[in-house]
Design a protein around this motif. Structure first.
Motif, mmCIF file in Angstrom:
data_model
loop_
_atom_site.group_PDB
_atom_site.id
_atom_site.type_symbol
_atom_site.label_atom_id
_atom_site.label_comp_id
_atom_site.label_asym_id
_atom_site.label_seq_id
_atom_site.Cartn_x
_atom_site.Cartn_y
_atom_site.Cartn_z
ATOM 1 N N VAL A 108 0.864 -1.181 0.000
ATOM 2 C CA VAL A 108 0.000 0.000 0.000
ATOM 3 C C VAL A 108 0.897 1.226 0.000
ATOM 4 O O VAL A 108 1.709 1.412 0.907
ATOM 5 C CB VAL A 108 -0.931 0.023 1.230
ATOM 6 N N ALA A 109 0.753 2.054 -1.040
ATOM 7 C CA ALA A 109 1.546 3.271 -1.165
ATOM 8 C C ALA A 109 0.626 4.479 -1.198
ATOM 9 O O ALA A 109 -0.548 4.376 -1.558
ATOM 10 C CB ALA A 109 2.401 3.221 -2.431
ATOM 11 N N GLY A 110 1.157 5.608 -0.842
ATOM 12 C CA GLY A 110 0.399 6.850 -0.863
ATOM 13 C C GLY A 110 1.349 8.020 -0.732
ATOM 14 O O GLY A 110 2.556 7.897 -0.971
ATOM 15 N N SER B 10 5.823 10.407 -2.252
ATOM 16 C CA SER B 10 5.324 9.033 -2.300
ATOM 17 C C SER B 10 6.069 8.163 -1.305
ATOM 18 O O SER B 10 7.273 8.335 -1.106
ATOM 19 C CB SER B 10 5.533 8.447 -3.703
ATOM 20 N N GLN B 11 5.343 7.234 -0.707
ATOM 21 C CA GLN B 11 5.985 6.288 0.202
ATOM 22 C C GLN B 11 5.141 5.027 0.314
ATOM 23 O O GLN B 11 3.953 5.028 0.015
ATOM 24 C CB GLN B 11 6.186 6.893 1.591
ATOM 25 N N VAL B 12 5.788 3.945 0.742
ATOM 26 C CA VAL B 12 5.105 2.697 1.033
ATOM 27 C C VAL B 12 4.672 2.750 2.492
ATOM 28 O O VAL B 12 5.488 2.991 3.381
ATOM 29 C CB VAL B 12 6.026 1.484 0.774
ATOM 30 N N PHE B 13 3.385 2.533 2.725
ATOM 31 C CA PHE B 13 2.870 2.518 4.094
ATOM 32 C C PHE B 13 2.873 1.110 4.677
ATOM 33 O O PHE B 13 3.160 0.931 5.856
ATOM 34 C CB PHE B 13 1.452 3.100 4.150
ATOM 35 N N THR B 14 2.525 0.104 3.857
ATOM 36 C CA THR B 14 2.581 -1.282 4.323
ATOM 37 C C THR B 14 3.049 -2.168 3.188
ATOM 38 O O THR B 14 2.791 -1.898 2.015
ATOM 39 C CB THR B 14 1.206 -1.800 4.829
ATOM 40 N N GLY C 32 -0.294 11.530 4.558
ATOM 41 C CA GLY C 32 -0.261 10.822 5.831
ATOM 42 C C GLY C 32 -0.763 9.403 5.654
ATOM 43 O O GLY C 32 -0.948 8.924 4.546
ATOM 44 N N ALA C 33 -0.992 8.727 6.742
ATOM 45 C CA ALA C 33 -1.366 7.315 6.725
ATOM 46 C C ALA C 33 -2.594 7.071 5.848
ATOM 47 O O ALA C 33 -3.514 7.878 5.808
ATOM 48 C CB ALA C 33 -1.635 6.832 8.143
ATOM 49 N N VAL C 34 -2.583 5.949 5.156
ATOM 50 C CA VAL C 34 -3.688 5.541 4.297
ATOM 51 C C VAL C 34 -4.609 4.649 5.114
ATOM 52 O O VAL C 34 -4.154 3.725 5.782
ATOM 53 C CB VAL C 34 -3.150 4.788 3.057
#
Length: 180
Positions: free
Chosen positions: A7-9, A16-20, A53-55
């Protein structure tokens, strides 16, 4: 069914970053119908807003059928129909397990017509592996093979696997309102 889900956002810093990155949290395999498996990979709410922020991961807060404006992404592996036609197949046990593991969708299946169901959604159905038959309530049967796509608009249907191999599909369901 172990499916890796990334999961990216957009992070708080605007980049951009990978959250999980890990195993999809709502993947289930059925004990009462060997080879039958489902994984709810992602869900969005109506009016989903993109931000920083967090998705929000809604997969644990929803059933397997979206309400109007919501979406769901899921994999399903269908074993050969012969699995459910065996003399020792316990239909009641499968029904109870299906209701427990796939809430929301299980209630859409018709008791008098096994496999037939209807959802208030537009569905994009993609065959990833194997082949499967799309059965409609007018008796039409359409064979789908690897990479074939069916688009359904809230119609009554069933999936039938007449082969001796499993069929794996990717489903995108978009909740809609039924006219009238």
């Amino acid at each position: 069914m172990q499916i890796r889900r990334i999961v990216a956002g957009v992070g708080a810093n605007g980049r951009s970053q990978v959250f999980t990155d890990g195993v999809a949290p709502r993947a289930v395999e059925f004990e009462s119908a060997q080879g039958f498996a489902a994984a709810l990979l992602w869900a969005t709410s109506a009016g989903e807003v993109l931000g920083q922020g967090a998705v929000a991961d809604r997969t644990g807060q929803t059933g397997f059928v979206p309400a109007a404006g919501e979406t769901l992404l899921m994999f399903v592996t269908f074993p050969p129909d012969a699995v459910m036609m065996r003399a020792d197949f316990d239909g009641a046990a499968f029904g109870a397990e299906f209701a427990q593991k796939v809430p929301g969708l299980a209630e859409r299946f018709e008791q008098d017509h096994p496999g037939m169901h209807t959802t208030e959604s537009i569905d994009y159905d993609v065959v990833l592996e194997g082949e499967i038959m799309l059965e409609l309530d007018d008796g039409a049967q359409v064979l789908l093979r690897r990479h074939d796509v069916a688009v359904q608009h809230g119609n009554r249907h069933a999936w039938r696997n007449h082969t001796d191999q499993p069929a794996t599909m990717l489903f995108v369901l978009m909740g809609a309102r039924r006219a009238g």
